[in-house]
Design a protein around this motif. Structure first.
Motif, mmCIF file in Angstrom:
data_model
loop_
_atom_site.group_PDB
_atom_site.id
_atom_site.type_symbol
_atom_site.label_atom_id
_atom_site.label_comp_id
_atom_site.label_asym_id
_atom_site.label_seq_id
_atom_site.Cartn_x
_atom_site.Cartn_y
_atom_site.Cartn_z
ATOM 1 N N SER A 35 16.423 -63.029 12.056
ATOM 2 C CA SER A 35 17.530 -62.090 11.907
ATOM 3 C C SER A 35 18.099 -61.777 13.280
ATOM 4 C CB SER A 35 17.053 -60.791 11.244
ATOM 5 O OG SER A 35 16.566 -61.050 9.946
ATOM 6 N N VAL A 36 19.402 -61.864 13.393
ATOM 7 C CA VAL A 36 20.064 -61.619 14.678
ATOM 8 C C VAL A 36 21.169 -60.589 14.472
ATOM 9 C CG1 VAL A 36 19.562 -63.954 15.488
ATOM 10 C CG2 VAL A 36 21.757 -63.467 14.395
ATOM 11 N N ILE A 37 21.541 -59.951 15.566
ATOM 12 C CA ILE A 37 22.690 -59.045 15.545
ATOM 13 C C ILE A 37 23.700 -59.510 16.573
ATOM 14 C CG2 ILE A 37 21.369 -57.036 14.805
ATOM 15 C CD1 ILE A 37 21.559 -56.033 17.753
ATOM 16 N N SER A 38 24.950 -59.229 16.298
ATOM 17 C CA SER A 38 26.005 -59.406 17.292
ATOM 18 C C SER A 38 26.018 -58.132 18.124
ATOM 19 C CB SER A 38 27.354 -59.608 16.605
ATOM 20 O OG SER A 38 28.374 -59.763 17.559
ATOM 21 N N GLN A 94 15.574 -50.891 20.608
ATOM 22 C CA GLN A 94 14.404 -51.016 21.470
ATOM 23 C C GLN A 94 13.421 -52.054 20.948
ATOM 24 O OE1 GLN A 94 12.674 -47.139 22.213
ATOM 25 N NE2 GLN A 94 14.669 -46.160 22.339
ATOM 26 N N SER A 95 13.397 -52.261 19.630
ATOM 27 C CA SER A 95 12.464 -53.225 19.050
ATOM 28 C C SER A 95 12.771 -54.655 19.443
ATOM 29 C CB SER A 95 12.483 -53.096 17.520
ATOM 30 O OG SER A 95 13.803 -53.311 17.019
ATOM 31 N N ALA A 96 13.984 -54.923 19.934
ATOM 32 C CA ALA A 96 14.350 -56.283 20.323
ATOM 33 C C ALA A 96 13.968 -56.609 21.761
ATOM 34 C CB ALA A 96 15.859 -56.494 20.143
ATOM 35 N N VAL A 97 13.506 -55.605 22.507
ATOM 36 C CA VAL A 97 13.219 -55.790 23.926
ATOM 37 C C VAL A 97 11.751 -56.152 24.115
ATOM 38 C CG1 VAL A 97 13.235 -54.698 26.195
ATOM 39 C CG2 VAL A 97 15.021 -54.146 24.522
ATOM 40 N N GLN A 98 11.505 -57.188 24.920
ATOM 41 C CA GLN A 98 10.148 -57.577 25.291
ATOM 42 C C GLN A 98 10.008 -57.512 26.811
ATOM 43 O OE1 GLN A 98 8.484 -60.920 22.815
ATOM 44 N NE2 GLN A 98 10.653 -61.327 22.415
ATOM 45 N N GLU A 99 8.790 -57.651 27.283
ATOM 46 C CA GLU A 99 8.563 -57.511 28.716
ATOM 47 C C GLU A 99 7.523 -58.515 29.178
ATOM 48 O OE1 GLU A 99 7.900 -53.896 31.978
ATOM 49 O OE2 GLU A 99 7.772 -53.505 29.823
ATOM 50 N N ASN A 100 7.764 -59.115 30.342
ATOM 51 C CA ASN A 100 6.798 -60.001 30.983
ATOM 52 C C ASN A 100 6.751 -59.676 32.474
ATOM 53 O OD1 ASN A 100 9.145 -61.091 32.039
ATOM 54 N ND2 ASN A 100 9.111 -62.918 30.718
ATOM 55 N N GLN A 101 6.154 -60.575 33.243
ATOM 56 C CA GLN A 101 6.013 -60.303 34.670
ATOM 57 C C GLN A 101 7.347 -60.229 35.386
ATOM 58 O OE1 GLN A 101 3.373 -63.348 36.105
ATOM 59 N NE2 GLN A 101 1.532 -62.336 35.331
ATOM 60 N N GLY A 146 10.021 -58.890 34.112
ATOM 61 C CA GLY A 146 10.756 -57.708 33.683
ATOM 62 C C GLY A 146 11.055 -57.759 32.198
ATOM 63 N N ARG A 147 12.014 -56.968 31.790
ATOM 64 C CA ARG A 147 12.387 -56.905 30.374
ATOM 65 C C ARG A 147 13.338 -58.041 30.033
ATOM 66 N NH1 ARG A 147 12.695 -51.043 31.563
ATOM 67 N NH2 ARG A 147 10.925 -50.028 30.530
ATOM 68 N N PHE A 148 13.204 -58.518 28.772
ATOM 69 C CA PHE A 148 14.056 -59.614 28.331
ATOM 70 C C PHE A 148 14.241 -59.535 26.829
ATOM 71 C CE2 PHE A 148 9.765 -61.172 27.795
ATOM 72 C CZ PHE A 148 9.802 -61.923 26.629
ATOM 73 N N VAL A 149 15.233 -60.296 26.347
ATOM 74 C CA VAL A 149 15.472 -60.446 24.906
ATOM 75 C C VAL A 149 15.584 -61.935 24.620
ATOM 76 C CG1 VAL A 149 16.629 -58.227 24.638
ATOM 77 C CG2 VAL A 149 17.983 -60.252 25.202
ATOM 78 N N LEU A 150 15.352 -62.295 23.359
ATOM 79 C CA LEU A 150 15.558 -63.675 22.913
ATOM 80 C C LEU A 150 16.899 -63.742 22.215
ATOM 81 C CD1 LEU A 150 12.015 -64.604 21.529
ATOM 82 C CD2 LEU A 150 12.996 -65.129 23.766
ATOM 83 N N MET A 151 17.756 -64.621 22.704
ATOM 84 C CA MET A 151 19.082 -64.736 22.121
ATOM 85 C C MET A 151 19.284 -66.131 21.547
ATOM 86 S SD MET A 151 21.539 -64.818 25.450
ATOM 87 C CE MET A 151 22.952 -65.041 24.366
ATOM 88 N N ILE A 156 21.401 -61.659 19.568
ATOM 89 C CA ILE A 156 19.999 -61.550 19.958
ATOM 90 C C ILE A 156 19.141 -61.425 18.699
ATOM 91 C CG2 ILE A 156 20.580 -60.473 22.164
ATOM 92 C CD1 ILE A 156 19.575 -57.818 20.953
ATOM 93 N N ILE A 157 17.902 -61.883 18.815
ATOM 94 C CA ILE A 157 16.971 -61.845 17.682
ATOM 95 C C ILE A 157 16.351 -60.460 17.585
ATOM 96 C CG2 ILE A 157 14.892 -62.857 16.685
ATOM 97 C CD1 ILE A 157 15.513 -65.414 18.201
#
Length: 404
Positions: free
Chosen positions: A43-46, A310-317, A319-324, A358-359
């Motif tokens: 599921s994605v949003i514009s 906020q549920s679409a945001v992930q974090e790694n070393q 920084g924060r990112f999203v999957l699009m 974005i997913i």
């Protein structure tokens, strides 16, 4: 050196070849199945955008505009208590009554004393007039005239004293009724009907105004200096002014906006902060004095920014990112710089543009580079969750109800 193969090993060779063949065939079938599996559904949003201003948040504390301790101003026994503890009372509402009988008696006595003093004054005036006439004819001496003049003046003073006593008696009788000086919430009554109270007694109860309500907060001295430099000692231009809102202790946003009310005249030397005060309407009494709240100041001059759940945001070393999802339905990682939160949504300062996809659901099923089957959904900005999509049958039923 020649390898020596035992009879047992020779007997196991055909079985090993068979197992190897089965494993090879299994691997081929697995790769073939993977090639044939459809792309995972997500599921994605514009990405929407919203007008957002510069934002500051302060820890603040609420304070009543007016608080008064209700005290007895005369001595007597409480005969009435005309309120329910903890409820709102109106301005001039009767709250307590002290036994008025002794003060009614004092009032009547003061009225009688005044009447007597006025009668004595009237007599003294007539006596003085007769004395003046007799003095002109030479029938009395100057000393007798002076004596009569003094008696008339004393009678005049007695009337004034009696009038003062009457005013005092009226005041004391009025003090037997303790009324609310303003509309507000009244606290616990410390005395019951029948108790003897006096001006030296503890407060009978405390009355607190609740609408409007003050909100006090502290601003760092650096911000104070910046503000003074920007305003150059004058008023701040309209586009640089702020809207004031509150976030309550339970995390909910208060539905009334406030106005700036007061700034202290000096910076606190120990904390390096200046105390400011805002005023908020509180018609429903939701905000009570003494609460710790968050004061949110947002500039009236706003710019458009993307907002994402906020549920679409992930974090790694990194920084924060999203999957699009790109134009070819391939998943890619996009680093983002986030700003303030608006409920369950996050403002994106950099990294995304409005309209990009974005997913928001199915993140655990994908990884960068994988192609997916995207399904466009809508996010509820109040909850941050996906809005339920009506089924075709439900849509037809809804349309039929509207037509009906």
């Amino acid at each position: 050196m020649k390898s020596i193969i035992t009879n047992r090993q020779r007997s196991l060779l055909p079985f090993g070849l068979l197992v190897a063949s089965v494993l090879a065939l299994s691997g081929c079938n697995q790769k073939q199945e993977e090639r044939q599996m459809p792309p995972p559904a997500v599921s994605v949003i514009s990405v929407p955008q919203e007008a957002v201003g510069s934002y500051k948040e302060y820890v603040a504390r609420t304070e009543a505009v007016n608080t008064v301790e209700l005290r007895a101003r005369v001595e007597g026994f409480l005969t009435q208590r005309e309120f329910i503890e903890g409820q709102t009372v109106e301005k001039d509402q009767l709250l307590f009554e002290i036994d008025p009988k002794p003060y009614i008696a004092n009032l009547k006595k003061a009225q009688a004393d005044l009447s007597s003093a006025k009668a004595e004054l009237n007599k003294s005036k007539k006596d003085l007039q007769r004395s003046k006439d007799l003095y002109k004819k030479g029938h009395i001496s100057q000393a007798d005239l002076d004596t009569q003049t003094s008696q008339e003046a004393q009678a005049e003073a007695s009337v004034q004293a009696a009038e003062a006593q009457l005013d005092t008696a009226k005041l004391n009788l009025g003090y037997t009724e303790i009324k609310a000086p303003f509309k507000g919430q009244i606290g616990r009554a410390k005395y019951s009907v029948g108790n003897l109270v006096a001006p030296s007694s503890e407060p009978l109860a405390t009355l607190t105004s609740i609408d409007p309500i003050y909100v006090n907060f502290q601003v760092d001295e650096k911000q104070v200096i910046s503000h003074l430099q920007e305003s150059a000692g004058g008023s701040i231009p309209e586009e640089q002014q702020f809207e004031m809102r509150l976030r309550l202790p339970n995390g909910s946003d208060y539905n009334q906006s406030g106005i700036f009310n007061f700034a202290d005249t000096h910076v606190d030397e120990t904390t390096g902060t200046l105390t400011l005060r805002a005023e908020f309407p509180n018609p429903q009494g939701i905000i009570v004095p003494g609460l710790y709240v968050s004061l949110i100041m947002e500039s009236k001059d706003k710019t458009e920014h993307p907002i994402i759940p906020q549920s679409a945001v992930q974090e790694n070393q990194s920084g924060r990112f999203v999957l699009m999802v790109g134009a070819d339905n391939s998943v890619e990682t996009r680093q983002v710089e986030l700003g303030r939160r608006i409920g369950p949504m996050w403002v994106v300062n950099t990294g995304l543009k409005a309209g990009e996809k974005i997913i928001v659901e199915g993140l655990q099923k994908v990884r960068p580079g994988v192609k997916v089957t995207p399904s466009i959904v809508t996010i509820d900005p109040e909850t941050g969750g996906i809005k339920a999509q009506p089924q075709p049958g439900q849509q037809q039923s809804s349309q039929a109800n509207k037509q009906g």
